[in-house]
Design a protein around this motif. Structure first.
Motif, PDB file in Angstrom:
ATOM      1  N   LEU A  85       1.111  -1.333   0.022  1.00  0.00           N
ATOM      2  CA  LEU A  85       0.020  -0.280   0.385  1.00  0.00           C
ATOM      3  C   LEU A  85       0.854   1.374   0.011  1.00  0.00           C
ATOM      4  O   LEU A  85       1.729   0.797   1.033  1.00  0.00           O
ATOM      5  N   PHE A  86       0.843   1.763  -1.128  1.00  0.00           N
ATOM      6  CA  PHE A  86       1.267   3.641  -0.534  1.00  0.00           C
ATOM      7  C   PHE A  86       0.144   4.435  -0.801  1.00  0.00           C
ATOM      8  O   PHE A  86      -0.839   4.506  -1.297  1.00  0.00           O
ATOM      9  N   GLU A  87       0.983   5.548  -0.294  1.00  0.00           N
ATOM     10  CA  GLU A  87      -0.185   6.813  -0.237  1.00  0.00           C
ATOM     11  C   GLU A  87       0.069   7.429  -2.138  1.00  0.00           C
ATOM     12  O   GLU A  87       1.168   7.468  -2.372  1.00  0.00           O
ATOM     13  N   ILE A  88      -1.534   7.700  -2.590  1.00  0.00           N
ATOM     14  CA  ILE A  88      -0.861   8.658  -3.925  1.00  0.00           C
ATOM     15  C   ILE A  88      -1.002   9.948  -3.488  1.00  0.00           C
ATOM     16  O   ILE A  88      -1.428  10.694  -4.647  1.00  0.00           O
ATOM     17  N   GLY A  89      -1.626  10.385  -2.737  1.00  0.00           N
ATOM     18  CA  GLY A  89      -1.553  11.809  -2.743  1.00  0.00           C
ATOM     19  C   GLY A  89      -2.339  12.615  -3.247  1.00  0.00           C
ATOM     20  O   GLY A  89      -3.897  12.264  -3.672  1.00  0.00           O
ATOM     21  N   SER A  90      -2.406  13.300  -4.558  1.00  0.00           N
ATOM     22  CA  SER A  90      -3.305  14.258  -5.518  1.00  0.00           C
ATOM     23  C   SER A  90      -4.134  13.270  -6.081  1.00  0.00           C
ATOM     24  O   SER A  90      -5.142  13.422  -6.968  1.00  0.00           O
ATOM     25  N   ILE A  91      -3.411  12.215  -6.643  1.00  0.00           N
ATOM     26  CA  ILE A  91      -4.289  11.157  -7.607  1.00  0.00           C
ATOM     27  C   ILE A  91      -5.998  10.955  -6.799  1.00  0.00           C
ATOM     28  O   ILE A  91      -6.998  10.265  -7.468  1.00  0.00           O
ATOM     29  N   SER A  92      -5.618  10.496  -5.603  1.00  0.00           N
ATOM     30  CA  SER A  92      -6.819  10.793  -4.873  1.00  0.00           C
ATOM     31  C   SER A  92      -8.241  11.669  -5.382  1.00  0.00           C
ATOM     32  O   SER A  92      -9.016  11.454  -5.560  1.00  0.00           O
ATOM     33  N   LYS A  93      -7.970  12.934  -6.296  1.00  0.00           N
ATOM     34  CA  LYS A  93      -8.708  14.100  -6.847  1.00  0.00           C
ATOM     35  C   LYS A  93      -9.244  12.816  -7.704  1.00  0.00           C
ATOM     36  O   LYS A  93     -10.695  13.273  -7.386  1.00  0.00           O
ATOM     37  N   THR A  94      -8.925  12.327  -8.329  1.00  0.00           N
ATOM     38  CA  THR A  94      -9.933  12.239  -8.971  1.00  0.00           C
ATOM     39  C   THR A  94     -10.660  10.681  -9.100  1.00  0.00           C
ATOM     40  O   THR A  94     -11.375  10.613  -9.652  1.00  0.00           O
ATOM     41  N   PHE A  95     -10.566  10.158  -7.715  1.00  0.00           N
ATOM     42  CA  PHE A  95     -11.279   8.725  -6.908  1.00  0.00           C
ATOM     43  C   PHE A  95     -12.538  10.015  -5.698  1.00  0.00           C
ATOM     44  O   PHE A  95     -13.832  10.003  -6.531  1.00  0.00           O
TER      45      PHE A  95
END
Length: 388
Positions: A85-95
């Motif tokens: 498991l990695f933190e994906i930072g602002s790719i979260s915005k696409t979710f």
């Protein structure tokens, strides 16, 4: 001599670049062939940037490939795998944007709605004149990259929004912003009548088939959670903040992130209402240079040169305001397009890019916030090599 790693056939130029040969033979790719390409691309960058662990997930014509390097944590020596498991930072915005696309598709959310209509506590503020769409496209009028330190908590964010004054008229400028996209997600959840974390984890993620994607990593999964390292190589993980769940909190595995990429590549293969949900996020609303702004995602004409893709993902694009050219009407996903998003936290760096017309996508995650330009270079080289 190795055969050429390609979804169809790896170009001679790409083969020569990575393997130092000018001879080219078409071949059906396998993981070993692709491994040579990926390793030649990422290993030097890992060494240069002192990256402890990195994973590359690649989908080519619907087939997933995983390439793992280094360790998830230096103290334990646990190796990176496709389940780390990695933190994906602002790719979260696409979710978050996909949740908004779901709310649109199910008739719960109209993007033209003013923010204060959905959150009446904002009545009398600048948000009487700012739409949900403007928040979701960073065009509210100059919301900053981050909340000020004295407002970066759930308890203080409302007061910050109530007193905030725009720098520009709503809709005139793009200013990349966690508060903007975060509020977009917060209002989306209000339209659905659920807390954001519940709407995401109990509704959207299960519909996408993502079983190892989290806003908060559960205790039983902590052994898979990579340790991030800051610029001084000190251990660090993401800290809570105002609207963190909406803007940068997702942690996921290579398997899940690639499944998410595949959903975006071929939404027509998914059950209703996901095809329209994803189409909503791939709708282009305005242009800044070569980049067309979608919901969460950023889009470019394909093929695109490395230089142009780097410009679109540059520090200048993230840190400075840019006048926007709105598309009227909004533009559905073009036939030939590269769609991407970067993401960073203090101890992690990630990048996703995919080309629907080629059925190729890539996800890169590392437990170091290494330069975005290097991530883009990795993805561009690999995508270029496996497409004609």
């Amino acid at each position: 001599m190795p055969s050429i790693p390609s979804s169809k056939a790896l170009s001679c130029a790409a083969f020569s670049l990575f393997f130092g040969s000018t001879a080219c033979l078409a071949a059906v790719p396998d993981d070993a062939q692709l491994q040579a390409l990926v390793s030649a691309t990422v290993t030097p960058i890992m060494q240069q940037q002192n990256i402890a662990g990195l994973t590359v997930a690649l989908t080519v014509n619907g087939k997933p490939h995983y390439f793992n390097y280094g360790v998830a944590a230096k103290d334990t020596g646990q190796k990176v795998s496709e389940n780390t498991l990695f933190e994906i930072g602002s790719i979260s915005k696409t979710f978050t944007a996909t949740l908004a696309g779901f709310a649109q598709t199910t008739g719960k959310l109209d993007l033209s709605t003013k923010a204060s209509t959905l959150w009446p506590e904002l009545n009398g503020s600048a948000f009487d004149n700012i739409s949900v769409l403007q928040l979701g496209t960073y065009s509210a009028g100059g919301l900053p990259l981050q909340f000020p330190a004295d407002a970066d908590s759930p308890e203080t964010m409302l007061g910050y929004f109530q007193q905030w004054k725009p720098t520009w008229p709503a809709g005139s400028h793009r200013q990349y912003s966690n508060p903007s996209l975060g509020l977009f997600g917060y209002l989306t959840a209000k339209s659905l009548g659920q807390p954001f974390d519940q709407a995401m984890t109990q509704t959207l993620l299960p519909k996408l088939g993502l079983q190892h994607t989290y806003l908060s990593v559960p205790a039983e999964q902590m052994s898979l959670y990579a340790q991030g390292y800051d610029k001084d190589d000190k251990p660090v993980r993401v800290r809570p903040g105002a609207l963190d769940l909406q803007a940068y909190a997702v942690k996921t595995s290579a398997v899940d992130l690639l499944r998410y990429v595949q959903a975006n590549l071929k939404p027509e293969t998914l059950a209703s209402p996901l095809p329209q949900t994803i189409a909503n996020t791939h709708t282009g609303y305005y242009r800044v240079g070569d980049m067309t702004q979608g919901l969460g995602w950023e889009m470019y004409p394909y093929p695109i040169s490395l230089e142009r893709l780097l410009a679109g993902n540059s520090t200048e694009m993230a840190m400075q305001a840019h006048k926007v050219q709105w598309l009227n009407p909004p533009q559905p996903q073009p036939e030939n397009v590269l769609i991407n998003k970067t993401g960073s936290t203090a101890g992690f760096g990630a990048y996703v890019a995919f080309v629907p017309s080629e059925d190729v996508g890539i996800a890169i995650m590392a437990n170091k916030n290494f330069p975005i330009a290097e991530r883009v270079k990795i993805a561009h080289r690999i995508i270029s090599a496996v497409t004609d």
